[in-house]
Design a protein around this motif. Sequence first.
Motif, mmCIF file in Angstrom:
data_model
loop_
_atom_site.group_PDB
_atom_site.id
_atom_site.type_symbol
_atom_site.label_atom_id
_atom_site.label_comp_id
_atom_site.label_asym_id
_atom_site.label_seq_id
_atom_site.Cartn_x
_atom_site.Cartn_y
_atom_site.Cartn_z
ATOM 1 N N ASP A 212 0.893 -1.248 -0.065
ATOM 2 C CA ASP A 212 0.049 -0.098 0.149
ATOM 3 C C ASP A 212 0.805 1.199 -0.162
ATOM 4 O O ASP A 212 1.939 1.257 0.621
ATOM 5 C CB ASP A 212 -0.942 0.014 1.100
ATOM 6 N N LEU A 213 0.601 2.288 -0.631
ATOM 7 C CA LEU A 213 1.163 3.554 -0.755
ATOM 8 C C LEU A 213 1.662 4.026 0.511
ATOM 9 O O LEU A 213 2.981 4.306 0.595
ATOM 10 C CB LEU A 213 0.297 4.592 -1.536
ATOM 11 N N GLN A 214 0.926 4.147 1.596
ATOM 12 C CA GLN A 214 1.237 4.538 2.868
ATOM 13 C C GLN A 214 2.238 3.708 3.597
ATOM 14 O O GLN A 214 3.081 4.184 4.608
ATOM 15 C CB GLN A 214 -0.175 4.849 3.823
ATOM 16 N N ASP A 215 2.431 2.424 3.175
ATOM 17 C CA ASP A 215 3.322 1.486 3.623
ATOM 18 C C ASP A 215 4.714 1.571 2.923
ATOM 19 O O ASP A 215 5.617 0.820 3.356
ATOM 20 C CB ASP A 215 2.896 0.052 3.924
ATOM 21 N N SER A 216 4.667 2.488 1.724
ATOM 22 C CA SER A 216 5.886 2.303 0.918
ATOM 23 C C SER A 216 7.311 2.883 1.624
ATOM 24 O O SER A 216 6.923 4.016 2.865
ATOM 25 C CB SER A 216 5.650 2.926 -0.292
#
Length: 268
Positions: free
Chosen positions: A122-126
């Motif tokens: 997920d983008l926020q976990d990149s």
Amino acid sequence: MFRQLVLALAVTAATGCALPAQGRDLVTLGVVDRDSGQTLPEYPWHGQHWVPGVPGHRYAVRLTNTTGERVLVVLSVDGVNAVSGQTAAASQAGYVLGPWESTDIAGWRKSLDDVAQFVFTDLQDSYAARTGRPANVGVVGIAVFREKPQPPVYSAPYPMPAPPLAAREQASDSMAKSAAPASAGRAMSEARAQPQRIGTGHGAREWSPIGQTTFERASSRPAQVSQLRYEDADALVAMGVIPPRIPTYAGSTPQAFPGGFVPDPPRW
């Protein structure tokens, strides 16, 4: 003047037999899904090339030197240098590929011995988002440099003097000012209209030993700048990058008048 200590891949070279065609990229760039073993297909769209990533899958960036000379490849993932973790710039450290060499870069470089796996997440976990740099999530890019030809070595009766410090500092400043072609920046801006869903996470540690070498760049500007955009398949369908999926049926298509008479219903 563009001497820099860089990483050199400690892997077996993949040899080729033909010279690269005129105008061909010095280094080809691809993305391999490590969980499926498949090279991700590329879809051209609005001047860019997109690949569909699967959230949760590990991936590697495949680099192939199509020349008979050494080249330096500065690798950027989500706008972050995959070796140093800095916000990516063409003047930074990278990987040196030998003639015809091909290798897979499987993660963020943690040391000369290991990497943290690239994984679609997920983008926020990149990694870029978690380090406060989400603006360029969704792109893998390379800046490629040719090596400066080395002059013949002659024996001298006295040691050659070292270059003046000012010259070395000037070379460093020149490298810092190098930039990618404007066309790459315009292409990235066009793709930002669609919100990015996935990015590249900082996965599990993995053994990936390399060595070090010196490399003198032929110029302060890269000879090649290439990039691939990535996103999950559903988002690429919604954007129009990938054609909509056509549902399949187990048998033939439904018929309004298949024939026959009305049978008795099943018993209660």
